[in-house]
Structure formats: C-alpha cells, structure tokens
Design an enzyme around this catalytic site. Structure first.
Site, PDB file in Angstrom:
ATOM      1  N   TYR A  76      42.687  38.577  49.726  1.00 45.73           N
ATOM      2  CA  TYR A  76      42.118  38.910  50.933  1.00 45.73           C
ATOM      3  C   TYR A  76      41.364  37.667  51.669  1.00 45.73           C
ATOM      4  O   TYR A  76      41.163  36.648  50.825  1.00 45.73           O
ATOM      5  CB  TYR A  76      41.122  39.993  50.844  1.00 45.73           C
ATOM      6  CG  TYR A  76      40.008  39.785  50.344  1.00 45.73           C
ATOM      7  CD1 TYR A  76      38.693  39.403  50.943  1.00 45.73           C
ATOM      8  CD2 TYR A  76      39.731  39.592  48.718  1.00 45.73           C
ATOM      9  CE1 TYR A  76      37.388  39.124  50.169  1.00 45.73           C
ATOM     10  CE2 TYR A  76      38.696  39.111  48.176  1.00 45.73           C
ATOM     11  CZ  TYR A  76      37.401  38.891  48.816  1.00 45.73           C
ATOM     12  OH  TYR A  76      36.240  38.735  48.268  1.00 45.73           O
ATOM     13  N   LYS A  97      41.889  34.321  45.800  1.00 46.96           N
ATOM     14  CA  LYS A  97      40.925  35.244  46.415  1.00 46.96           C
ATOM     15  C   LYS A  97      41.462  36.826  46.297  1.00 46.96           C
ATOM     16  O   LYS A  97      42.057  37.246  47.313  1.00 46.96           O
ATOM     17  CB  LYS A  97      40.507  34.765  47.665  1.00 46.96           C
ATOM     18  CG  LYS A  97      39.400  35.373  48.321  1.00 46.96           C
ATOM     19  CD  LYS A  97      38.935  34.886  49.822  1.00 46.96           C
ATOM     20  CE  LYS A  97      37.769  35.578  50.318  1.00 46.96           C
ATOM     21  NZ  LYS A  97      36.465  35.399  49.569  1.00 46.96           N
ATOM     22  N   GLU A 140      29.263  30.325  40.056  1.00 46.12           N
ATOM     23  CA  GLU A 140      29.070  30.645  41.535  1.00 46.12           C
ATOM     24  C   GLU A 140      28.293  31.950  41.674  1.00 46.12           C
ATOM     25  O   GLU A 140      27.958  32.446  40.711  1.00 46.12           O
ATOM     26  CB  GLU A 140      30.290  30.682  42.228  1.00 46.12           C
ATOM     27  CG  GLU A 140      31.528  31.593  41.664  1.00 46.12           C
ATOM     28  CD  GLU A 140      32.931  31.650  42.591  1.00 46.12           C
ATOM     29  OE1 GLU A 140      32.767  30.879  43.618  1.00 46.12           O
ATOM     30  OE2 GLU A 140      33.744  32.087  42.035  1.00 46.12           O
ATOM     31  N   LEU A 165      35.890  30.042  43.609  1.00 49.21           N
ATOM     32  CA  LEU A 165      36.754  30.072  44.755  1.00 49.21           C
ATOM     33  C   LEU A 165      36.417  28.795  45.701  1.00 49.21           C
ATOM     34  O   LEU A 165      35.449  28.427  45.694  1.00 49.21           O
ATOM     35  CB  LEU A 165      36.165  31.337  45.741  1.00 49.21           C
ATOM     36  CG  LEU A 165      37.105  31.582  46.782  1.00 49.21           C
ATOM     37  CD1 LEU A 165      38.422  32.103  46.513  1.00 49.21           C
ATOM     38  CD2 LEU A 165      36.261  32.665  47.494  1.00 49.21           C
TER      39      LEU A 165
END
Length: 285
Positions: free
Chosen positions: A32, A145, A177, A202
């Site tokens: 996505y 992702k 993250e 990411l």
C-alpha cells in the site's frame, strides 16, 4: 469521502466489496501507499509511485495502473482539500486458501480511497510527541510497504495505554523507526542522524525531502543507526511521515529531550518542508 476506486471503477464506499478469498485478506499479501493531499494537491506523488512499484516488484505482484490519475480523480470527486489518498494492491483472488500463490497472470485487486485529515495545523507540532521504546519484533523486510501492520497496531495501542503518543522500535538497543514513521535525532553540534536505508526500515518519502531541507540548512547528516541513549541525550528528536509530515519528539521513555519543547532546528525543517510542499503545489495550479 464517499467515492472509492476498485478494480477500474469508481463506486460509493458502501458498494465496494472484495472476495473473502483475496490474498490480501487471507495472507496480508498486499502492499500500500499513503499520499498526503495539501491544498487539493498530491504531495510527492512520483516518489510514492516509485516506492509502490518497488514494493510490488519485491513481492512479484504484477500490477499496472495509472496511479496518478486514480489518485487525482479521488481528490477531485471527493472534493478533498487536505488529507490522504490510500492505495492498496493485493496479489488477487484465489480459488481456495493456499500458501502458494496463483499463476503470475492472476488479476490483482486494486483499490483506493480518500480520507480527510488535518496535516498543516496539527497541534502536536507545538506540543511535541511523547514516545516510549519497545522491541522491534516485525519481520525482516520492513523496507517493503506491506499491509502486515498487526505489530505496529499493537504498539500503537500499547502507547495509548501508557498515555503517550507512539512507540519507537528497537533492535539490540538501536532504534529502527516508529510504528508508522521514520525516526531522527539532532545532536547539540547540529549533526542530524537518521537510520540508513536497509531492510530494517521503510524508505520514507517524507524522509527524502526532509534530508534535502536539512542539508540546505547546512546541517551535517549521518545516515546510521542510533541508540536509545543517543536519542535521550540528543538536543532534538523528530519523526517524518506522510500523515505527520515533520513532527517534533519531546520525550522518550519519560526522559525529556533538550528542554522538553520542540527544537528550533526541527521547527525550521518543518517550516522549510511546508514551504517546499506549498511551492510545488502552486506550480501545479
């Protein structure tokens, strides 16, 4: 935000339906993107498309569409001025539940929708975020992702239960993250540290523009992992994402960052980022 896109058609959201045998539903076999919309314009759409197509390639999902046109149509039809466009692509529908996926020519499931969201005037930009750290127990391909977001959701709920805003995840005491953001710190000497691009994080689209703005401000940038202690002892800390843009962090695990207020350099990066986004938007008008 009534109109959604599904497999080539624009339909009312209550009429949009997918099969219970879709691999996105059964296996999270899907990727996505979330694209910011400011002043009715898509932000960094080309970079989002590049990342989407990379994610599709990494999972060998054969999907081709005019991502820009789909997103622009959703913005226009839903009269969206500020918020998000969500795009999702799964490998498609199976005849039955099976770990091995169907033939490469199976039609993917593609859908997208618009969502209103306050981006520019988020009050958290003035107060800053409070963060806790937790072990990063996600799979080892965080650079793709995918829709495998259960652990991130669990961590967001843990943050809520702890009365804070979010979680920074760690591996061997090194911060990777946030649950849905890239994490960054600025040392007292003006060195900005951001985790290097690898399979543990990411590759954030907002991160790209943020680093450009930081370098234009003559901040030294180090792309490497940083420890929890480094973060706690930093002068400033912040996150980047399509939903939060550039958002200051003022507390980690109950430890005040700097003087406990959003840092001046973080504020400047945010202001410069906003100016760059709005300038790009005006060029499209």
């Amino acid at each position: 935000m009534d109109l959604v896109y599904l497999n080539g058609d624009y339909v009312p959201r209550l009429s949009a339906k997918i099969s219970v045998f879709d691999r996105g539903l059964l296996f999270s076999d899907a990727v996505y993107e979330v694209v910011s919309v400011i002043d009715g314009r898509l932000v960094d759409m080309e970079r989002h498309v590049t990342r989407l197509e990379r994610s599709l390639g990494e999972l060998s999902i054969n999907a081709f569409a005019d991502w820009m046109a789909i997103s622009q149509n959703l913005v226009a039809e839903n009269k969206l001025r500020e918020g998000l466009i969500y795009l999702q692509v799964s490998r498609g529908v199976m005849d039955e539940r099976e770990y091995r996926w169907p033939a490469p020519d199976t039609a993917p499931t593609i859908f997208a929708f618009a969502q209103q969201r306050v981006l520019l005037e988020n009050p958290m930009a003035d107060s800053g975020m409070r963060i806790i750290t937790r072990p990063d127990l996600r799979w080892q391909r965080c650079d793709i992702k995918t829709t495998q977001l259960l652990y991130a959701s669990l961590m967001k709920m843990e943050a809520m239960a702890a009365g804070v805003d979010d979680v920074w995840m760690t591996r061997d005491d090194m911060i990777t993250e946030g649950t849905s953001q890239n994490a960054h710190i600025i040392r007292e000497d003006g060195v900005l540290i951001s985790h290097q691009l690898d399979c543990r994080i990411l590759p954030g689209v907002t991160r790209i523009e943020m680093l450009m703005q930081a370098k234009s401000m003559e901040l030294t940038v180090e792309e490497r992992a940083f420890s929890i202690d480094e973060a706690k002892n930093a002068a400033e800390a912040f996150v980047t994402s399509s939903t939060l843009l550039i958002m200051p962090v003022v507390e980690i695990d109950g430890h005040k960052i700097g003087d406990g207020r959003p840092g001046e350099r973080t504020r400047a990066i945010r202001q410069n980022y906003m100016a760059a986004v709005q300038k790009a938007s005006s060029k499209l008008n």
